[in-house]
Every structure is written in structure tokens, then in C-alpha cells.
Design a protein around this motif. Structure first.
Motif, PDB file in Angstrom:
ATOM      1  N   UNK A 181      49.422  -4.498  44.476  1.00  0.00           N
ATOM      2  CA  UNK A 181      48.347  -5.115  45.246  1.00  0.00           C
ATOM      3  C   UNK A 181      48.617  -6.606  45.372  1.00  0.00           C
ATOM      4  N   UNK A 182      48.783  -7.046  46.617  1.00  0.00           N
ATOM      5  CA  UNK A 182      48.929  -8.474  46.937  1.00  0.00           C
ATOM      6  C   UNK A 182      47.558  -8.936  47.402  1.00  0.00           C
ATOM      7  N   UNK A 183      46.985  -9.915  46.720  1.00  0.00           N
ATOM      8  CA  UNK A 183      45.638 -10.359  47.079  1.00  0.00           C
ATOM      9  C   UNK A 183      45.558 -11.884  47.130  1.00  0.00           C
ATOM     10  N   UNK A 184      44.958 -12.397  48.217  1.00  0.00           N
ATOM     11  CA  UNK A 184      44.798 -13.854  48.339  1.00  0.00           C
ATOM     12  C   UNK A 184      43.404 -14.237  47.869  1.00  0.00           C
ATOM     13  N   UNK A 185      43.321 -15.216  46.990  1.00  0.00           N
ATOM     14  CA  UNK A 185      41.995 -15.649  46.554  1.00  0.00           C
ATOM     15  C   UNK A 185      41.320 -16.381  47.728  1.00  0.00           C
ATOM     16  N   UNK A 186      39.988 -16.383  47.765  1.00  0.00           N
ATOM     17  CA  UNK A 186      39.285 -17.024  48.884  1.00  0.00           C
ATOM     18  C   UNK A 186      39.671 -18.495  49.070  1.00  0.00           C
ATOM     19  N   UNK A 187      40.077 -19.155  47.941  1.00  0.00           N
ATOM     20  CA  UNK A 187      40.391 -20.590  48.038  1.00  0.00           C
ATOM     21  C   UNK A 187      41.885 -20.868  48.195  1.00  0.00           C
ATOM     22  N   UNK A 188      42.671 -19.812  48.480  1.00  0.00           N
ATOM     23  CA  UNK A 188      44.129 -20.000  48.541  1.00  0.00           C
ATOM     24  C   UNK A 188      44.602 -20.653  49.828  1.00  0.00           C
ATOM     25  N   UNK A 189      43.727 -20.655  50.835  1.00  0.00           N
ATOM     26  CA  UNK A 189      44.079 -21.277  52.117  1.00  0.00           C
ATOM     27  C   UNK A 189      42.954 -22.240  52.509  1.00  0.00           C
ATOM     28  N   UNK A 190      43.159 -23.067  53.521  1.00  0.00           N
ATOM     29  CA  UNK A 190      42.172 -24.108  53.847  1.00  0.00           C
ATOM     30  C   UNK A 190      40.810 -23.532  54.257  1.00  0.00           C
ATOM     31  N   UNK A 206      51.639   5.566  36.000  1.00  0.00           N
ATOM     32  CA  UNK A 206      51.713   4.562  37.071  1.00  0.00           C
ATOM     33  C   UNK A 206      52.035   3.202  36.468  1.00  0.00           C
ATOM     34  N   UNK A 207      52.806   2.429  37.208  1.00  0.00           N
ATOM     35  CA  UNK A 207      52.999   1.018  36.881  1.00  0.00           C
ATOM     36  C   UNK A 207      52.285   0.232  37.984  1.00  0.00           C
ATOM     37  N   UNK A 208      51.251  -0.498  37.590  1.00  0.00           N
ATOM     38  CA  UNK A 208      50.480  -1.285  38.555  1.00  0.00           C
ATOM     39  C   UNK A 208      50.948  -2.734  38.546  1.00  0.00           C
ATOM     40  N   UNK A 209      51.187  -3.276  39.726  1.00  0.00           N
ATOM     41  CA  UNK A 209      51.562  -4.681  39.862  1.00  0.00           C
ATOM     42  C   UNK A 209      50.453  -5.378  40.652  1.00  0.00           C
ATOM     43  N   UNK A 210      49.774  -6.302  39.992  1.00  0.00           N
ATOM     44  CA  UNK A 210      48.709  -7.052  40.664  1.00  0.00           C
ATOM     45  C   UNK A 210      49.188  -8.471  40.928  1.00  0.00           C
ATOM     46  N   UNK A 211      49.068  -8.874  42.174  1.00  0.00           N
ATOM     47  CA  UNK A 211      49.526 -10.209  42.571  1.00  0.00           C
ATOM     48  C   UNK A 211      48.333 -10.994  43.114  1.00  0.00           C
ATOM     49  N   UNK A 212      48.083 -12.142  42.522  1.00  0.00           N
ATOM     50  CA  UNK A 212      46.981 -12.993  42.990  1.00  0.00           C
ATOM     51  C   UNK A 212      47.550 -14.295  43.548  1.00  0.00           C
ATOM     52  N   UNK A 213      47.301 -14.513  44.821  1.00  0.00           N
ATOM     53  CA  UNK A 213      47.746 -15.761  45.451  1.00  0.00           C
ATOM     54  C   UNK A 213      46.642 -16.791  45.211  1.00  0.00           C
ATOM     55  N   UNK A 214      46.948 -17.779  44.388  1.00  0.00           N
ATOM     56  CA  UNK A 214      45.952 -18.811  44.094  1.00  0.00           C
ATOM     57  C   UNK A 214      46.015 -19.918  45.139  1.00  0.00           C
ATOM     58  N   UNK A 215      47.225 -20.150  45.638  1.00  0.00           N
ATOM     59  CA  UNK A 215      47.422 -21.149  46.690  1.00  0.00           C
ATOM     60  C   UNK A 215      48.608 -20.694  47.540  1.00  0.00           C
ATOM     61  N   UNK A 216      48.413 -20.672  48.865  1.00  0.00           N
ATOM     62  CA  UNK A 216      49.481 -20.176  49.755  1.00  0.00           C
ATOM     63  C   UNK A 216      50.034 -21.306  50.591  1.00  0.00           C
ATOM     64  N   UNK A 217      51.359 -21.275  50.786  1.00  0.00           N
ATOM     65  CA  UNK A 217      51.978 -22.341  51.579  1.00  0.00           C
ATOM     66  C   UNK A 217      53.194 -21.821  52.350  1.00  0.00           C
TER      67      UNK A 217
END
Ligand code: ADP
Length: 238
Positions: A72-81, A116-127
Motif C-alpha cells: 500500500x502506497x499512501x500519501x499523507x494529507x500534508x505531503x503535498x501543498x 502474507x507479507x504486507x508493505x505499507x508505504x507512507x509518503x510524508x512529503x512528496x517531491x
């Protein structure tokens, strides 16, 4: 519109065309995960946590002959402007899928049937280039979790900006440049596990772009290894 490259071939963030952004990786940052990594790739800030092998829920997803991989690739609400809606977007669903496929070739899960092997990805800041940076962190987190692997997966993008092939496209270059090619690569096996292309390239540019991206993957691989050495070997040496 931003000037993406000046007359001396220097890019909008001060890099040369063949220069990767600063990359730093820290291993084992989450106490509740089986494996984890935090990466800063330029201004991208990303956490990856690996859980498992563990029981699969829902059970019908289980494979009797092998473990399965979920990402799961997930962007946090504050990761972009602009605030990003926390609900999974079409883009995040697509990126989760390609990240899973890029890691799938590397992991060996046949000894863990029905898990299952779960991979969780949290984007804290994207650029820009966040899927590559996310893959780099996820791959290190899988190693940290002790998941058997054929090779590391190292990822980096290349692209076309101001008519030049450049390594490691940033957010501005991604949005205003001519092409973006994220690549994931198994450096010891010499195999590509992800290659996407947004934009148009001539056959020669395509070849050069791919070679440039693979060069970036090889640089990232050295940083991934160093980060793992720092956690597992005294003074970062084997
Ligand atoms: P990647 O991050 O892998 O390059 P994209 O090319 O889709 O993936 O996105 C490029 C960049 O665009 C992201 O890294 C991020 O900086 C920015 N971006 C993505 N989604 C959003 C969004 N919802 N709002 C603002 N910027 C975004």
C-alpha cells in the motif's frame, strides 16, 4: 513557468544533468514493524513498514503453495501543498500495484504458504519520483524484516528536461519537463522490475534515458547497502 535549466546546463535545483538528489536511508525505525526504513530522497520523505509473513485476512486471498505480497502506497494529507484527500486515489492504487509488481520478482515467499507479507508505504512529503524512493525504502525494509530475496530492488527515474536526458527528475521537472521514466532494477541480477514512461522520447533518447536511470539505480543500491550495514554491522563494515 520556471526555467528548468540554465545556459550552463544547471537544473532548477542546482544539479547537473547526471546528478542524483541527496539520498539518505535509516533502517529499523518502527518498533512495531518486522522491518522498516525511512528514506529522504531530495525533499521526498517516506516511511516503509513491513509486517509478516503473517496469517492472511481475508483468508480466501491465501495461496496454499506460497506466501503473497501486498503493498500500500499512501500519501499523507500534508505531503503535498494542497491538502490530499486521505482516501486512496486512482494514482495511489496504481502506484501500489506497480510497487508490488516491482518487489514481487525479488522476494522469495514459497517457503511461507498461506501467509502474507504486507508493505505499507507512507509518503510524508512528496517531491517527484516518490514511487522510486518508496520502492528503495520498501526494499530495504523487506531485507530488515528478514524476507528472503533474490536481490535488492533499487529504483531511480530519469527523464527529458529542456531537450536533455537528465537523471532523477524532481517535482517541477516532472510537471513541466518533457518525459519521466521511473525504473526499478535488481543490481546484481541486472534485471528491470519496473519501467514506466510518461512523455515522448525518440528511440535514441529512450535508450539513453533507460541507461541513465539504471546508473541512478546503481548509485541508490550503494546507499541501500550502506544503510543496512550501518544497522547490522559495527562501524558500517561487513
Ligand atoms: P512520482 O511521485 O512517482 O513521480 P507522479 O509522477 O504521479 O509520481 O507524481 C509526481 C509528483 O507530483 C509527486 O511526487 C508529488 O510531488 C506530486 N503530486 C502527486 N499527487 C499530488 C497531489 N494530489 N497534489 C499535489 N501534488 C501531487
Amino acid at each position: 513557468m520556471t526555467q528548468l535549466m540554465n545556459e550552463n546546463g544547471i537544473r532548477c535545483d542546482g544539479r547537473r544533468i547526471d546528478q542524483i538528489r541527496n539520498v539518505s536511508i535509516k533502517v529499523g525505525v518502527l518498533k512495531n514493524a518486522d522491518g522498516s526504513a525511512y528514506i529522504e530522497f531530495g525533499k521526498n520523505k517516506i516511511l516503509a513498514g513491513v509486517f509478516g509473513p503473517r496469517d492472511v485476512h481475508p483468508k480466501h486471498m491465501a495461496d496454499q503453495d506460497s506466501g503473497i505480497l501486498r503493498c500500500r502506497y499512501h500519501m499523507s494529507p500534508f505531503s503535498v501543498t494542497e491538502r490530499k484527500n486521505p482516501a486512496p486515489s486512482r494514482r495511489e492504487i496504481e502506484i501500489s500495484k506497480v510497487i508490488k509488481e516491482a518487489l514481487q520478482s525479488a522476494v522469495i515467499l514459497k517457503d511461507f504458504p498461506r501467509t502474507v507479507v504486507d508493505v505499507f508505504i507512507e509518503i510524508l512529503q512528496a517531491d517527484g519520483g516518490s514511487r522510486c524512493a518508496a520502492l528503495d525504502a520498501a526494499s530495504v525494509a523487506l531485507v530488515d524484516a528478514g524476507i528472503p530475496m533474490r536481490d535488492m530492488v533499487s529504483a531511480c527515474a530519469a527523464g527529458k528536461v529542456a531537450d536533455k536526458i537528465v537523471l532523477d527528475v524532481n517535482d517541477e521537472e516532472d510537471k513541466e519537463g518533457q518525459a519521466d521514466m521511473p525504473v526499478a532494477y535488481m543490481p546484481n541480477l541486472g534485471k528491470i522490475t519496473l519501467m514506466q514512461l510518461d512523455g515522448i522520447l525518440t528511440p535514441d533518447e529512450y535508450k539513453k534515458c533507460l541507461e541513465t536511470a539504471i546508473g541512478g539505480c546503481k548509485q541508490v543500491y550503494e546507499i541501500q547497502k550502506k544503510a543496512l550495514m550501518e544497522k547490522y554491522f559495527k562501524n558500517g563494515e561487513a
